[in-house]
Design a protein around this motif. Structure first.
Motif, PDB file in Angstrom:
ATOM      1  N   MET A 297       2.132   9.240   4.467  1.00 23.80           N
ATOM      2  CA  MET A 297       0.946   8.827   5.222  1.00 23.80           C
ATOM      3  C   MET A 297       0.556   7.420   4.803  1.00 23.80           C
ATOM      4  N   PHE A 298       0.056   6.644   5.780  1.00 19.01           N
ATOM      5  CA  PHE A 298      -0.271   5.246   5.495  1.00 19.01           C
ATOM      6  C   PHE A 298      -1.772   5.057   5.294  1.00 19.01           C
ATOM      7  N   HIS A 299      -2.104   4.020   4.534  1.00 19.69           N
ATOM      8  CA  HIS A 299      -3.485   3.641   4.267  1.00 19.69           C
ATOM      9  C   HIS A 299      -3.576   2.114   4.352  1.00 19.69           C
TER      10      HIS A 299
ATOM     11  N   ILE B 281      -7.739  -1.527  13.119  1.00 14.66           N
ATOM     12  CA  ILE B 281      -6.716  -1.445  12.070  1.00 14.66           C
ATOM     13  C   ILE B 281      -6.697  -0.051  11.445  1.00 14.66           C
ATOM     14  N   ALA B 282      -7.860   0.594  11.368  1.00 16.11           N
ATOM     15  CA  ALA B 282      -7.885   1.955  10.813  1.00 16.11           C
ATOM     16  C   ALA B 282      -7.076   2.909  11.686  1.00 16.11           C
ATOM     17  N   THR B 283      -7.212   2.749  12.987  1.00 14.03           N
ATOM     18  CA  THR B 283      -6.493   3.661  13.872  1.00 14.03           C
ATOM     19  C   THR B 283      -5.016   3.292  13.958  1.00 14.03           C
ATOM     20  N   ALA B 284      -4.702   2.011  13.916  1.00 16.19           N
ATOM     21  CA  ALA B 284      -3.292   1.595  13.836  1.00 16.19           C
ATOM     22  C   ALA B 284      -2.623   2.281  12.654  1.00 16.19           C
ATOM     23  N   THR B 285      -3.336   2.313  11.542  1.00 18.56           N
ATOM     24  CA  THR B 285      -2.786   2.918  10.332  1.00 18.56           C
ATOM     25  C   THR B 285      -2.541   4.416  10.533  1.00 18.56           C
TER      26      THR B 285
ATOM     27  N   LEU C 256     -11.006   9.034  11.946  1.00 11.65           N
ATOM     28  CA  LEU C 256     -10.289   9.101  10.683  1.00 11.65           C
ATOM     29  C   LEU C 256     -10.307   7.724  10.034  1.00 11.65           C
ATOM     30  N   ASN C 257     -10.954   7.619   8.909  1.00 11.05           N
ATOM     31  CA  ASN C 257     -11.043   6.321   8.259  1.00 11.05           C
ATOM     32  C   ASN C 257      -9.934   6.152   7.227  1.00 11.05           C
ATOM     33  N   THR C 258      -8.895   5.469   7.623  1.00  6.36           N
ATOM     34  CA  THR C 258      -7.745   5.274   6.736  1.00  6.36           C
ATOM     35  C   THR C 258      -7.897   4.051   5.845  1.00  6.36           C
ATOM     36  N   LEU C 259      -9.068   3.441   5.872  1.00 12.97           N
ATOM     37  CA  LEU C 259      -9.289   2.238   5.061  1.00 12.97           C
ATOM     38  C   LEU C 259      -9.660   2.647   3.649  1.00 12.97           C
ATOM     39  N   LEU C 260      -8.944   2.127   2.664  1.00 14.43           N
ATOM     40  CA  LEU C 260      -9.154   2.547   1.281  1.00 14.43           C
ATOM     41  C   LEU C 260     -10.426   1.964   0.682  1.00 14.43           C
TER      42      LEU C 260
ATOM     43  N   GLU D 221     -13.854  10.476   5.979  1.00 14.13           N
ATOM     44  CA  GLU D 221     -13.565   9.348   5.092  1.00 14.13           C
ATOM     45  C   GLU D 221     -12.397   9.679   4.169  1.00 14.13           C
ATOM     46  N   LYS D 222     -11.672   8.662   3.788  1.00 15.87           N
ATOM     47  CA  LYS D 222     -10.591   8.773   2.784  1.00 15.87           C
ATOM     48  C   LYS D 222      -9.761  10.032   2.970  1.00 15.87           C
ATOM     49  N   PRO D 223      -9.114  10.155   4.074  1.00 13.80           N
ATOM     50  CA  PRO D 223      -8.365  11.384   4.358  1.00 13.80           C
ATOM     51  C   PRO D 223      -7.172  11.568   3.427  1.00 13.80           C
ATOM     52  N   GLU D 224      -6.965  12.808   3.043  1.00 10.43           N
ATOM     53  CA  GLU D 224      -5.774  13.184   2.275  1.00 10.43           C
ATOM     54  C   GLU D 224      -4.694  13.671   3.234  1.00 10.43           C
ATOM     55  N   PRO D 225      -3.434  13.465   2.886  1.00 11.06           N
ATOM     56  CA  PRO D 225      -2.350  14.037   3.691  1.00 11.06           C
ATOM     57  C   PRO D 225      -2.496  15.548   3.761  1.00 11.06           C
ATOM     58  N   GLN D 226      -2.182  16.109   4.906  1.00  9.90           N
ATOM     59  CA  GLN D 226      -2.223  17.566   5.057  1.00  9.90           C
ATOM     60  C   GLN D 226      -0.823  18.181   5.084  1.00  9.90           C
ATOM     61  N   GLY D 227       0.189  17.327   5.064  1.00  9.10           N
ATOM     62  CA  GLY D 227       1.543  17.840   5.234  1.00  9.10           C
ATOM     63  C   GLY D 227       2.353  17.797   3.948  1.00  9.10           C
ATOM     64  N   GLN D 228       3.604  18.130   4.087  1.00  5.45           N
ATOM     65  CA  GLN D 228       4.515  18.176   2.951  1.00  5.45           C
ATOM     66  C   GLN D 228       5.141  16.794   2.699  1.00  5.45           C
TER      67      GLN D 228
END
Lengths: 274, 274, 274, 274, 274, 274
Positions: free
Chosen positions: D1-3, E60-64, F220-224, F249-256
């Motif tokens: 997964m990307f961040h 950029i968040a959604t691109a990610t 989904l906020n993928t920004l760290l 915020e700060k989503p964790e991967p849900q997959g393997q």
């Protein structure tokens, strides 16, 4: 099988290198009117040639010549790029001629090829092989080849007019000459096979009962406010000698109004379409 | 300016929908031999037509007809997709016929278009407009058009042989007929303009001193182990009536060995090339 | 200049024609791993070769061989298409094998080429010349060539596994062998020029003060939840012998937050952006 | 997964915006030597990586870095487009410098993107994903990656030479440095896996009896008028340690003359071919 | 700057590998409705975002996130290719199911990628970056994004219907959900900026005197034989609140007959055009 | 069925021909924002329209209008090319204005089209039909059409700003006006079908149990290093009226962690991967 000898088919001389002309010459290498196209077109037609083998020989022999044309044109592009500017130093940027060269040349001649030819056209668009027309029908293929050579000679003539470099004019006059021959040799095949009357309509092997011949010889005038343009195609015998040309003015539709009805469930349409 | 009437130019009937044939029909819409190509080619030639305006009229009128061909072919594709399988349910997967249909049809007919026509060929490759040949030279353009129609009629004949659906055969027999006419009408323009003798070499406006005419009428035999294939192109008067055809066997290179010397500093080559 | 002799470089025999395998073989002609690509890549590299002329000779000689590979592969495709079904007659449609062939073969082998090879890959996508890598840097080019031959041999091996036709296996074993040689000959050029230590980094002519060398020898571990994968690239001397490899874990951005401010008047943005 | 974190990987500074240089920089984003290519190539190789998982980690980590390179290059393009002319007002048209900028910049930077970066190369040709080389063979892939980075560093060096903007030179010196590392890290994988001797020929898993090894180690000299160019590839042990290199001069064809015979009925050929 | 963590965004499970479904899934990776497209589209829009920076962050968040979708879809393709047939052994050729799989799957999944995902659509056509729509106008871009997500959800729904694999249905239900959100978030930006009334016509910054507003609010009925289809677009206030919709039936041309006159000397036309 | 009348839909006047502007105008013909795209997009949507037939009429009527736009734009390009330089004679080469024109215009306007329009964009890249979006879902299609017209009006506004030719400004003000109408007419269809609330999520026919709705309404906020950008998309009712927007915020991967294990024998990998 192919072989190579080390000299060019024709002498290439560039009296005054011109990077903008190098960009234009690319059209003759990687354009749809260019030499990669004809080399590959004749090559693939040869590989699919059925019937009298002499046509396969004719095709592969000329494919081979066209490969040699790519080779000397590629050398011409490289020679035109000798001395091209490799930087936009400030001094240069003030000189409008250098500026115009930098703006007008293909930047990839510097950035990607290191001052040599590329398999692209004069817009820098790579040649793609969808332009290799080889149908397995010798009539269609000979017309395609004459078309390619006509386009090629139009291009070579325009390039000749564009340059005032003596060496380039000399090379282009050779290309113009070979395109003259090639245009005619492909049309000569059609003549040898009986000319247009016997060859048309292509394919001439389509059984007549596969054709709604009542629609085969009229010009359809879809123009609402003008009569059909009159000419050889509106009267007189057809070129295949089988009928008379005529005109159908203001044609009415012969078919139904197309309607597909409702969308199927599960087909991904909106509910309102179902 | 364009106008539209609501019915199709020709009746479309599909007796037994076949999604695999739908895929094949796409070649007649979005293939290089297809209707988008000729519609757009004649349209762009018309927009660039110079000289007698009647040729522009001829071009735009036929472009307009070809748009109508796209329309009824598009309807034929949609009708062939009626009832196509929308899922790979296990029961279906065991039926080899359903399996073969699912494998043999264009998956994008389900996934992307919702069971209707797309501007792609029978491989699903989108048509691209680099195939619109419009040179501004009426000779080159008429050959290009005859080529396109020859390819089109070859294709329509093959599609006719491929299907055993009565409705599709009827529609294709109409297409075969119109392609017969179109092949001839473009060649008739060349005849009207004086025939091959006056038209060749294309462009016939290139001044003779732009051409190295000593290279214009021989067939170059690049085959190392065979004599030149003999035919209309190796002897007799040239098609433009200006010379006699001849053969040049086992040609030697006339040019230099190409050598570009050292790479320039700052050009991105390896040190060993400098 | 190119020449041709009439026989194929290698014997082609097809014991049991298979139109689906014909489709697959196309990858070796018009795929990115195929022969058009290598023929043209070596040809364009030769035309742009600077430095010792022997490398140009090496390139053009091998380009010429690859043209001969296209030729025998093209024949193999045509032979595999012998007897392919030209119609979907109802009897045929009930036979799942015929059905699977019709669905699994490239329909353009029937519709467009008349049962012969095309310059396309196994999806029917035409080869495009953007894949001709020729940078003018002999190091980059030799790596590109070794890459192309590696891809080619991977492909030929997979095709070999795919078929159980004795003739095809024989032809492919020849291709596998030639790809073995070609992989090595391009890497041998690098060895001759001093090996990786002297050749790297490519281009080796870039002045050292053009490079922020403090960033040249660490592996950047952008993985948030794992240590850098350890290997030859994380410690020990660099391959160019100039430094030691190291690792930079959990790197922080070194740059600014990019912000372009307001849109200019007249630039076509929405009012709210200005 | 990307961040994502909000700052750029490297500082971007443009001292003197230059729209023509913006066009050139596009090659580093959307060219075959550019960052989209490497980001996506490593990403797809990672997704197909089989064998030791550490190579997948290596690939995805570097793919992630390359995404960050796209990001700062995109910012550099936008900054170079600050102040680009939005009109051809008559005053401007008389200024040859403005004229040269308008002619030399990518018009789509104004017309299509509103003064920002696009996923195209310096000719404005969009990047296409056929350039993502990911074979599933780690040897072939590592060579492909080293090739991509070699091309990338050649390009970055040429761009460095082209500009005299201090900020741009600084950013490019960083790119040059990272390309140095990346070239080596991919070749280091090959070294770790036993070096060329163990890795070649790629794939090294092809059983020997699938290969006509009598053709695997000679250089084929297809040049009619020259001896084979001598070098590391013509004598001495092969790079895979299995044989000695040799030369085959003036090779004769080993195959048959290809002949396809008559065209089939119903195949769309001309009658004369049947 | 980008970062990566080692697990997938969403669990991928394939209960029963299906190579034909692997081909179909490719549409969600490399199709115009797929994830590469949205990832790159939002990324380039972010790089060109002007005005309030929060929209850049949103992009950029959604691109990610979309990059993470590529990643798990790529894994799904590879898992569906587990056990795909690597040969056409005679036994297999007699089994119609194996035959249908071999014919129906993408042959490049075997030949080119070694049983893993590729950046191509379900026809095997590589994604090309011309589909990255990023205009620099936030209104146009938000519509483009909502369009992309609508296409994406249509596709995901069709794939869901196509498969009966529990694991695949689960993964696709997640994709369908995220596309629901993404459709709305882009349209929510338009709502936040004042809704359609304030946003239209896009660009809303075009000065009114640049527009021939007398032509801005009527539906032009170009149908010769039917009245205009009536609806919200033929009467009532326009969506931008500035005027009333109306209809113009049977429109007459307002322009001249286009005529370009004679061809110029030296322009490569035929003599008869001059 | 289509028909044609001989005059242009709108008057075209060029006061001062400008070959560089001719190049720019090409974007409005053959660009992704151009008229070929919309003409063909509406045409193919019409051919696949299911549900109420009035939408098919709406689509085909507007497709027909767009064909007329191509026609007058094509004339505008040709008129801008009147008097373009056909040679690089030495006198000319010294004039920086002529130089800039030669460098800044599309060379194929001279070399390939003989001073007339081509189906290419302002970079000379041919239009390709992959941009014809026609999903069979009326919601997705109407958004795609509004997007196309938004892009078209952005482009027309930028071209308007670029030129100072009175005739061209007049023609572009007409195009701007028609794009105003077309943007709105497609969005009016959505309004007529119940507006966004009823239409979303597209397709609105997807059964709810095909969707993991717990993932359908959060951003989904993928920004760290930043909180989610707040706006209409992070709180309040969703646009489809079915839920409330929220933020994750700060989503964790849900997959393997994806791992493909060893490569299969016979799959063309390296031995070390097996």
């Amino acid at each position: 099988m192919f072989h190579h000898s080390s000299k060019l088919q024709y002498e290439v001389r560039v009296d005054k290198p011109n990077p903008v002309f190098a960009k234009m010459l690319q059209q003759a290498i990687g354009g749809v009117e260019g030499e990669i196209r004809v080399a590959m077109q004749y090559f693939f037609q040869a590989m699919g040639a059925r019937g009298d083998d002499k046509y396969r020989d004719l095709l592969i022999a000329t494919a081979t010549e066209e490969l040699s044309h790519i080779e000397f044109l590629g050398h011409a592009v490289a020679l035109n790029l000798e001395g091209a500017p490799l930087s936009m130093q400030e001094e240069a940027a003030k000189d409008p001629v250098v500026n115009a060269i930098l703006g007008g040349m293909n930047p990839r001649h510097i950035l990607s090829s290191g001052l040599s030819a590329m398999p692209v056209n004069s817009n820098g668009v790579p040649f793609d092989m969808s332009h290799i027309y080889a149908t397995g029908n010798i009539g269609a293929d000979m017309l395609a080849n004459a078309t390619a050579e006509a386009g090629g000679r139009v291009l070579a003539s325009r390039l000749y007019n564009m340059t005032d470099d003596g060496g380039m004019k000399d090379m282009l006059s050779f290309l113009i000459a070979r395109d003259t021959m090639h245009q005619q040799q492909w049309l000569a095949v059609i003549e040898e096979l009986g000319g247009l009357e016997k060859s048309l309509p292509i394919p001439n092997s389509t059984p007549e009962d596969h054709e709604a011949t009542e629609h085969s010889y009229y010009f359809l005038n879809t123009l609402l406010d003008k009569e059909a343009p009159k000419g050889r195609w509106t009267e007189g015998p057809s070129l295949d000698g089988k009928a008379e040309f005529s005109v159908r003015e203001k044609p009415e539709p012969q078919g139904q109004e197309p309607s597909l009805g409702k969308a199927r469930k599960g087909s991904g349409a909106q509910k309102e379409q179902m």
